[in-house]
Design an enzyme around this catalytic site. Structure first.
Site, mmCIF file in Angstrom:
data_model
loop_
_atom_site.group_PDB
_atom_site.id
_atom_site.type_symbol
_atom_site.label_atom_id
_atom_site.label_comp_id
_atom_site.label_asym_id
_atom_site.label_seq_id
_atom_site.Cartn_x
_atom_site.Cartn_y
_atom_site.Cartn_z
ATOM 1 N N ASN A 194 0.846 -1.197 0.000
ATOM 2 C CA ASN A 194 0.000 0.000 0.000
ATOM 3 C C ASN A 194 0.877 1.241 0.000
ATOM 4 O O ASN A 194 1.945 1.273 0.624
ATOM 5 C CB ASN A 194 -0.996 -0.003 1.157
ATOM 6 C CG ASN A 194 -0.373 -0.155 2.526
ATOM 7 O OD1 ASN A 194 0.656 -0.800 2.687
ATOM 8 N ND2 ASN A 194 -0.999 0.431 3.528
ATOM 9 N N ILE A 195 0.422 2.238 -0.743
ATOM 10 C CA ILE A 195 1.170 3.488 -0.908
ATOM 11 C C ILE A 195 0.205 4.636 -0.594
ATOM 12 O O ILE A 195 -0.722 4.895 -1.362
ATOM 13 C CB ILE A 195 1.719 3.609 -2.348
ATOM 14 C CG1 ILE A 195 2.593 2.396 -2.692
ATOM 15 C CG2 ILE A 195 2.512 4.912 -2.505
ATOM 16 C CD1 ILE A 195 2.992 2.304 -4.154
ATOM 17 N N GLU A 196 0.417 5.250 0.553
ATOM 18 C CA GLU A 196 -0.503 6.302 1.002
ATOM 19 C C GLU A 196 -0.067 7.671 0.504
ATOM 20 O O GLU A 196 0.984 7.833 -0.124
ATOM 21 C CB GLU A 196 -0.610 6.245 2.533
ATOM 22 C CG GLU A 196 -1.174 4.908 2.995
ATOM 23 C CD GLU A 196 -1.459 4.832 4.477
ATOM 24 O OE1 GLU A 196 -0.962 5.687 5.245
ATOM 25 O OE2 GLU A 196 -2.188 3.898 4.858
ATOM 26 N N CYS A 203 -10.465 -3.164 -4.401
ATOM 27 C CA CYS A 203 -9.507 -4.166 -4.890
ATOM 28 C C CYS A 203 -10.223 -5.406 -5.425
ATOM 29 O O CYS A 203 -9.799 -5.996 -6.424
ATOM 30 C CB CYS A 203 -8.524 -4.533 -3.785
ATOM 31 S SG CYS A 203 -7.368 -3.198 -3.416
ATOM 32 N N GLU A 238 -2.937 -4.677 -3.115
ATOM 33 C CA GLU A 238 -3.417 -5.565 -4.173
ATOM 34 C C GLU A 238 -3.421 -4.848 -5.518
ATOM 35 O O GLU A 238 -3.024 -5.402 -6.551
ATOM 36 C CB GLU A 238 -4.849 -6.038 -3.872
ATOM 37 C CG GLU A 238 -5.004 -6.800 -2.566
ATOM 38 C CD GLU A 238 -5.375 -5.892 -1.397
ATOM 39 O OE1 GLU A 238 -4.748 -4.819 -1.253
ATOM 40 O OE2 GLU A 238 -6.270 -6.261 -0.633
ATOM 41 N N CYS A 243 -3.994 0.616 -2.639
ATOM 42 C CA CYS A 243 -3.854 -0.603 -1.837
ATOM 43 C C CYS A 243 -2.780 -1.519 -2.417
ATOM 44 O O CYS A 243 -2.447 -1.447 -3.606
ATOM 45 C CB CYS A 243 -5.170 -1.363 -1.808
ATOM 46 S SG CYS A 243 -6.490 -0.574 -0.879
ATOM 47 N N CYS A 266 -10.172 -4.840 0.271
ATOM 48 C CA CYS A 266 -11.275 -3.879 0.242
ATOM 49 C C CYS A 266 -12.125 -4.094 -1.017
ATOM 50 O O CYS A 266 -11.730 -4.806 -1.956
ATOM 51 C CB CYS A 266 -10.747 -2.448 0.297
ATOM 52 S SG CYS A 266 -10.097 -1.832 -1.265
HETATM 53 N N1 THU Z 1 -5.287 -1.379 2.338
HETATM 54 C C1 THU Z 1 -4.719 -2.224 1.439
HETATM 55 O O1 THU Z 1 -3.562 -2.069 1.057
HETATM 56 N N2 THU Z 1 -5.477 -3.242 0.947
HETATM 57 C C2 THU Z 1 -6.777 -3.459 1.289
HETATM 58 O O2 THU Z 1 -7.438 -4.277 0.674
HETATM 59 C C3 THU Z 1 -7.370 -2.717 2.409
HETATM 60 C C4 THU Z 1 -6.653 -1.481 2.802
HETATM 61 C C5 THU Z 1 -4.482 -0.262 2.852
HETATM 62 C C6 THU Z 1 -4.940 1.086 2.381
HETATM 63 C C7 THU Z 1 -4.406 1.988 3.478
HETATM 64 O O3 THU Z 1 -3.081 2.365 3.151
HETATM 65 C C8 THU Z 1 -4.383 1.116 4.698
HETATM 66 O O4 THU Z 1 -4.531 -0.212 4.253
HETATM 67 C C9 THU Z 1 -5.469 1.439 5.698
HETATM 68 O O5 THU Z 1 -6.714 1.433 5.100
#
Ligand code: THU
Length: 133
Positions: free
Chosen positions: A42-44, A91, A55, A53, A88
């Protein structure tokens, strides 16, 4: 490539997570029909909504390299209680775009010892995909 190896790659990819806002690290490992594996984390973002996310990072890396045949993805989020962190909805929808929901395997893991295996169709029932158009 067995399930445990794919989970190990997802857990390793989690270490690359850029998640300064949530502190929630996620890693993914996507297995293609040709045996190649694309990992993602995940890259915020400071503006929050551009966050990607793990995935989707893995899928977009693979699709951008010309891959079109996908077998399975392992996803690993927070390893503590309450346990497994599931993909999520966004994804799941991206998986629906590129995968056969009756065949594509989603492995949700918190460790190599604790994981569940699903078909995409079971975690995204009645999914809307390319065949619907
Ligand atoms: N996140 C994912 O990488 N994959 C998911 O399917 C659910 C959420 C990440 C997004 C965000 O950076 C962190 O989890 C919190 O929501």
């Amino acid at each position: 490539m067995d399930n445990v190896e794919l989970i190990q790659k997802a857990i390793a990819a989690r270490e690359m997570s850029y998640s300064p806002y949530s502190g929630f690290k996620v890693g993914a490992a996507l297995l293609c029909g040709n045996g190649k594996i694309y990992t993602g984390c995940n890259i915020e973002n400071a503006a929050y909504s551009p966050t990607n996310c793990a995935e989707r990072t893995a899928f977009f890396k693979a699709v951008s390299e010309g891959e079109a045949d996908f077998v399975a993805i392992a996803v690993s989020g927070w390893a503590g209680e309450p346990g497994l962190a599931y993909p999520c909805g966004v994804c799941r929808q991206v998986m629906m775009e590129f995968c056969d929901p009756g065949r594509f395997i989603v492995i949700v893991a918190s460790s190599v010892d604790k994981y569940q295996i699903y078909l995409l169709k079971d975690i995204l029932p009645f999914g809307f995909g390319p065949n619907c158009l």
